[in-house]
Design a protein around this motif. Structure first.
Motif, PDB file in Angstrom:
ATOM      1  N   ARG A 122       0.856  -1.178   0.000  1.00  0.00           N
ATOM      2  CA  ARG A 122       0.000   0.000   0.000  1.00  0.00           C
ATOM      3  C   ARG A 122       0.898   1.236   0.000  1.00  0.00           C
ATOM      4  NH1 ARG A 122      -2.605  -0.188   6.064  1.00  0.00           N
ATOM      5  NH2 ARG A 122      -2.189   2.030   6.319  1.00  0.00           N
ATOM      6  N   GLY A 123       0.307   2.387  -0.244  1.00  0.00           N
ATOM      7  CA  GLY A 123       1.089   3.607  -0.370  1.00  0.00           C
ATOM      8  C   GLY A 123       1.669   4.093   0.939  1.00  0.00           C
ATOM      9  N   GLY A 124       2.841   4.706   0.870  1.00  0.00           N
ATOM     10  CA  GLY A 124       3.515   5.286   2.026  1.00  0.00           C
ATOM     11  C   GLY A 124       4.050   6.655   1.647  1.00  0.00           C
ATOM     12  N   GLY A 158       5.288   5.921   5.839  1.00  0.00           N
ATOM     13  CA  GLY A 158       4.528   5.819   7.074  1.00  0.00           C
ATOM     14  C   GLY A 158       3.249   5.026   6.885  1.00  0.00           C
ATOM     15  N   LEU A 159       2.190   5.426   7.566  1.00  0.00           N
ATOM     16  CA  LEU A 159       0.907   4.747   7.406  1.00  0.00           C
ATOM     17  C   LEU A 159       0.322   4.985   6.030  1.00  0.00           C
ATOM     18  CD1 LEU A 159      -0.841   5.231  10.848  1.00  0.00           C
ATOM     19  CD2 LEU A 159       0.022   3.119   9.858  1.00  0.00           C
ATOM     20  N   GLY A 160       0.617   6.152   5.433  1.00  0.00           N
ATOM     21  CA  GLY A 160       0.249   6.408   4.046  1.00  0.00           C
ATOM     22  C   GLY A 160      -1.226   6.240   3.770  1.00  0.00           C
ATOM     23  N   THR A 161      -1.529   5.319   2.874  1.00  0.00           N
ATOM     24  CA  THR A 161      -2.903   5.072   2.440  1.00  0.00           C
ATOM     25  C   THR A 161      -3.119   3.580   2.334  1.00  0.00           C
ATOM     26  OG1 THR A 161      -4.480   5.382   0.620  1.00  0.00           O
ATOM     27  CG2 THR A 161      -2.164   5.247   0.021  1.00  0.00           C
ATOM     28  N   ILE A 162      -4.372   3.155   2.282  1.00  0.00           N
ATOM     29  CA  ILE A 162      -4.659   1.729   2.099  1.00  0.00           C
ATOM     30  C   ILE A 162      -4.756   1.375   0.618  1.00  0.00           C
ATOM     31  CG2 ILE A 162      -5.827   1.578   4.323  1.00  0.00           C
ATOM     32  CD1 ILE A 162      -8.498   1.555   2.772  1.00  0.00           C
ATOM     33  N   GLN A 163      -4.524   2.343  -0.248  1.00  0.00           N
ATOM     34  CA  GLN A 163      -4.616   2.115  -1.688  1.00  0.00           C
ATOM     35  C   GLN A 163      -3.321   1.489  -2.215  1.00  0.00           C
ATOM     36  OE1 GLN A 163      -7.555   2.521  -2.956  1.00  0.00           O
ATOM     37  NE2 GLN A 163      -8.279   3.402  -1.039  1.00  0.00           N
ATOM     38  N   PRO A 164      -3.354   0.901  -3.425  1.00  0.00           N
ATOM     39  CA  PRO A 164      -2.200   0.142  -3.942  1.00  0.00           C
ATOM     40  C   PRO A 164      -0.975   1.012  -4.203  1.00  0.00           C
ATOM     41  CG  PRO A 164      -4.203  -0.374  -5.179  1.00  0.00           C
ATOM     42  CD  PRO A 164      -4.508   0.822  -4.338  1.00  0.00           C
ATOM     43  N   SER A 165       0.184   0.374  -4.134  1.00  0.00           N
ATOM     44  CA  SER A 165       1.446   1.023  -4.444  1.00  0.00           C
ATOM     45  C   SER A 165       2.480  -0.052  -4.748  1.00  0.00           C
ATOM     46  CB  SER A 165       1.919   1.889  -3.279  1.00  0.00           C
ATOM     47  OG  SER A 165       3.172   2.486  -3.575  1.00  0.00           O
ATOM     48  N   GLN A 166       3.609   0.385  -5.293  1.00  0.00           N
ATOM     49  CA  GLN A 166       4.758  -0.505  -5.482  1.00  0.00           C
ATOM     50  C   GLN A 166       6.002   0.129  -4.855  1.00  0.00           C
ATOM     51  OE1 GLN A 166       4.699  -1.043  -9.820  1.00  0.00           O
ATOM     52  NE2 GLN A 166       3.740  -3.048  -9.553  1.00  0.00           N
ATOM     53  N   SER A 167       5.790   0.896  -3.807  1.00  0.00           N
ATOM     54  CA  SER A 167       6.874   1.689  -3.249  1.00  0.00           C
ATOM     55  C   SER A 167       7.736   0.941  -2.238  1.00  0.00           C
ATOM     56  CB  SER A 167       6.310   2.964  -2.602  1.00  0.00           C
ATOM     57  OG  SER A 167       5.335   2.634  -1.632  1.00  0.00           O
ATOM     58  N   ASN A 179      23.253   0.477 -18.472  1.00  0.00           N
ATOM     59  CA  ASN A 179      24.582   1.090 -18.362  1.00  0.00           C
ATOM     60  C   ASN A 179      24.811   2.195 -19.394  1.00  0.00           C
ATOM     61  OD1 ASN A 179      27.103   1.415 -17.175  1.00  0.00           O
ATOM     62  ND2 ASN A 179      28.080  -0.108 -18.507  1.00  0.00           N
ATOM     63  N   GLY A 180      23.801   3.021 -19.611  1.00  0.00           N
ATOM     64  CA  GLY A 180      23.942   4.183 -20.469  1.00  0.00           C
ATOM     65  C   GLY A 180      23.838   3.922 -21.951  1.00  0.00           C
ATOM     66  N   ALA A 181      23.639   2.672 -22.347  1.00  0.00           N
ATOM     67  CA  ALA A 181      23.593   2.345 -23.771  1.00  0.00           C
ATOM     68  C   ALA A 181      22.320   2.853 -24.442  1.00  0.00           C
ATOM     69  CB  ALA A 181      23.706   0.830 -23.975  1.00  0.00           C
ATOM     70  N   VAL A 182      21.250   3.008 -23.655  1.00  0.00           N
ATOM     71  CA  VAL A 182      19.945   3.416 -24.175  1.00  0.00           C
ATOM     72  C   VAL A 182      19.329   4.398 -23.173  1.00  0.00           C
ATOM     73  CG1 VAL A 182      17.622   2.622 -24.799  1.00  0.00           C
ATOM     74  CG2 VAL A 182      19.599   1.197 -25.333  1.00  0.00           C
ATOM     75  N   PRO A 183      18.639   5.448 -23.637  1.00  0.00           N
ATOM     76  CA  PRO A 183      17.950   6.350 -22.697  1.00  0.00           C
ATOM     77  C   PRO A 183      16.879   5.607 -21.907  1.00  0.00           C
ATOM     78  CG  PRO A 183      18.104   7.342 -24.891  1.00  0.00           C
ATOM     79  CD  PRO A 183      18.534   5.913 -25.035  1.00  0.00           C
ATOM     80  N   VAL A 184      16.847   5.844 -20.590  1.00  0.00           N
ATOM     81  CA  VAL A 184      15.872   5.208 -19.706  1.00  0.00           C
ATOM     82  C   VAL A 184      15.100   6.302 -18.972  1.00  0.00           C
ATOM     83  CG1 VAL A 184      15.518   3.698 -17.722  1.00  0.00           C
ATOM     84  CG2 VAL A 184      17.303   3.154 -19.397  1.00  0.00           C
ATOM     85  N   ALA A 185      13.781   6.232 -19.012  1.00  0.00           N
ATOM     86  CA  ALA A 185      12.922   7.197 -18.327  1.00  0.00           C
ATOM     87  C   ALA A 185      11.944   6.463 -17.426  1.00  0.00           C
ATOM     88  CB  ALA A 185      12.174   8.066 -19.335  1.00  0.00           C
ATOM     89  N   HIS A 186      11.343   7.209 -16.507  1.00  0.00           N
ATOM     90  CA  HIS A 186      10.397   6.617 -15.563  1.00  0.00           C
ATOM     91  C   HIS A 186       9.057   7.309 -15.648  1.00  0.00           C
ATOM     92  CE1 HIS A 186       8.351   6.380 -11.594  1.00  0.00           C
ATOM     93  NE2 HIS A 186       8.740   5.129 -11.655  1.00  0.00           N
ATOM     94  N   PHE A 187       7.986   6.501 -15.486  1.00  0.00           N
ATOM     95  CA  PHE A 187       6.647   7.064 -15.321  1.00  0.00           C
ATOM     96  C   PHE A 187       5.950   6.320 -14.192  1.00  0.00           C
ATOM     97  CE2 PHE A 187       2.059   6.919 -16.006  1.00  0.00           C
ATOM     98  CZ  PHE A 187       1.780   8.276 -15.936  1.00  0.00           C
ATOM     99  N   GLY A 188       5.374   7.075 -13.273  1.00  0.00           N
ATOM    100  CA  GLY A 188       4.650   6.454 -12.173  1.00  0.00           C
ATOM    101  C   GLY A 188       3.626   7.397 -11.575  1.00  0.00           C
ATOM    102  N   ARG A 189       2.717   6.850 -10.827  1.00  0.00           N
ATOM    103  CA  ARG A 189       1.754   7.620 -10.049  1.00  0.00           C
ATOM    104  C   ARG A 189       1.952   7.300  -8.580  1.00  0.00           C
ATOM    105  NH1 ARG A 189      -2.595   9.884 -12.766  1.00  0.00           N
ATOM    106  NH2 ARG A 189      -2.703  11.092 -10.818  1.00  0.00           N
ATOM    107  N   LEU A 190       1.565   8.247  -7.712  1.00  0.00           N
ATOM    108  CA  LEU A 190       1.833   8.130  -6.285  1.00  0.00           C
ATOM    109  C   LEU A 190       0.546   8.246  -5.472  1.00  0.00           C
ATOM    110  CD1 LEU A 190       4.928  10.526  -6.218  1.00  0.00           C
ATOM    111  CD2 LEU A 190       4.957   8.047  -6.400  1.00  0.00           C
ATOM    112  N   GLY A 191       0.665   7.959  -4.190  1.00  0.00           N
ATOM    113  CA  GLY A 191      -0.458   8.159  -3.278  1.00  0.00           C
ATOM    114  C   GLY A 191      -1.574   7.156  -3.424  1.00  0.00           C
ATOM    115  N   GLY A 192      -1.301   6.022  -4.050  1.00  0.00           N
ATOM    116  CA  GLY A 192      -2.344   5.021  -4.255  1.00  0.00           C
ATOM    117  C   GLY A 192      -3.087   5.151  -5.568  1.00  0.00           C
ATOM    118  N   ILE A 193      -2.660   6.088  -6.432  1.00  0.00           N
ATOM    119  CA  ILE A 193      -3.276   6.246  -7.752  1.00  0.00           C
ATOM    120  C   ILE A 193      -2.616   5.290  -8.728  1.00  0.00           C
ATOM    121  CG2 ILE A 193      -3.660   7.815  -9.689  1.00  0.00           C
ATOM    122  CD1 ILE A 193      -3.762  10.106  -7.694  1.00  0.00           C
ATOM    123  N   VAL A 194      -3.410   4.508  -9.418  1.00  0.00           N
ATOM    124  CA  VAL A 194      -2.914   3.547 -10.393  1.00  0.00           C
ATOM    125  C   VAL A 194      -2.922   4.200 -11.774  1.00  0.00           C
ATOM    126  CG1 VAL A 194      -3.315   1.292 -11.452  1.00  0.00           C
ATOM    127  CG2 VAL A 194      -3.774   1.619  -9.021  1.00  0.00           C
TER     128      VAL A 194
END
Length: 360
Positions: free
Chosen positions: A111-113, A115-124, A331-346
């Motif tokens: 669940r999201g953090g 701390g106690l955070g939220t009861i909603q899903p997360s991968q944190s 190892n720098g051979a290809v550009p790598v980016a991230h996309f995610g949502r927080l706070g229990g938002i999928v």
């Protein structure tokens, strides 16, 4: 051959059914949203009346992890389940088990953090699971299911790996997979091992003195530095064996001609699979790489799959954690980016497609 029984259930319920069916000796846990159905289902099924499996609600997560330590020390197949704040409380016990080389299975329905955070899903909790959340140099074998079927399948696999390497193993799920309902084929019943079988399979276990051996002592403590260093070197050799032999992953529609690759685990991989389909409808060449073992991480496999790509997008339901392992792998051979949502938002699939367009 009898037809396999297909049932509809939640991911958390599948964990409970699979634990009984794979011959678990005991479950020790404490309720916390969004994984409480695990202990609730075990209480409803009453396996102590059929298989003799012990099911106990401990007074806290700290108590439950120490019960796991004791059960594992006797060579028993024991497991616990919790969610993010509860697993945080277990970290000292998990580190003790890693140091004492004890097998045990832990289920984290994240669940999201913080701390106690939220009861909603997360991968944190990715860092917590894959970096060894307690003290010292150790790793936990970490499996990431992305379906109710894998929730059921990975219980037996986690026990198999835990006992094979005498190491804690974790099923890192989240509130999406734990709460969603899907059709699942439950594993066949395995009988619990007899005391004689435990003595044979686990000669290290603290099952008392017999006519053939002295009593065992299990501890993670060693006050002689030179001896402790050798113990640590032994652990590092074992971790390398796990890296060499236990990497698991899945690819979907991943071709050398693809321009982009999405890397995602667990529920995020399911969403990314739909995003990949939407992107291809718009003429984008996109494939998907899903790590199943988060530790050991499929470093070489991701590096090979990323060759020639214009970009790699790591999709997670967090602020960016697995993306660090992907960047190290590439190892720098290809550009790598991230996309995610927080706070229990999928994240939504179209958001991922938008991120692919904007980040590369």
């Amino acid at each position: 051959m009898a037809e396999k029984e297909v049932v509809l259930m939640k991911g958390n319920e599948a964990i409970a059914h699979a634990a009984i069916r794979c011959g678990a000796d005991g479950y020790f846990g404490y309720p916390i949203t969004p994984q409480s159905e695990v202990i609730e289902t075990l209480a409803e099924l009453k396996p102590w009346e059929t298989t003799g499996m012990v099911v106990l609600q401990a007074e806290s997560e700290v108590a439950s992890i120490n019960m796991i330590y004791g059960g594992a020390g006797a060579g028993k197949k024991v497991l616990t389940s919790s969610s993010s704040p509860g697993v945080a409380l277990m970290q000292e016990g998990i580190a003790y088990m890693a140091g004492a080389e004890l097998p045990g299975v832990f289920v984290n329905v994240q669940r999201g953090g913080p701390g106690l955070g939220t009861i909603q899903p997360s991968q944190s909790d990715y860092f917590q699971a894959t970096r060894g959340g307690g003290n010292g140099d150790y790793y936990v074998i970490t499996l990431a299911p992305n379906s109710v079927q894998e929730m059921a399948d990975f219980v037996d696999l986690a026990f198999e790996l835990a006992f094979k390497y005498r190491n804690p193993a974790m099923i890192l799920s989240d509130g999406v997979i734990g709460q969603m309902m899907e059709k699942v084929v439950l594993p066949p019943f395995k009988p619990r091992r007899t005391e004689e079988e435990i003595l044979k399979e686990c000669p290290w276990a603290t099952t008392g003195r017999t006519k053939d051996r002295k009593p065992n002592i299990i501890t993670s403590l060693e006050l002689t530095s030179e001896v402790m260093e050798q113990r640590n070197l032994h652990l590092q050799e074992k971790y390398q064996q796990i890296r060499d032999n236990e990497v698991r992953f899945e690819t979907m529609n991943l071709d050398e001609e693809d321009d982009y690759m999405i890397v995602a685990f667990g529920s995020a991989a399911r969403i990314a699979e739909k995003a990949m389909e939407l992107a291809k409808e718009e003429g984008m060449k996109v494939g998907l790489f899903r790590p199943i073992t988060l530790w050991p991480f499929p470093e070489k496999e991701i590096a090979a799959a990323a060759k020639g790509k214009k970009g790699v997008l790591v999709v997670e339901i967090n602020a960016g954690q697995m993306v660090e392992d992907v960047r190290l792998s590439v190892n720098g051979a290809v550009p790598v980016a991230h996309f995610g949502r927080l706070g229990g938002i999928v994240p939504e699939p179209d958001e991922i497609v938008k991120a692919l367009k904007e980040k590369f």
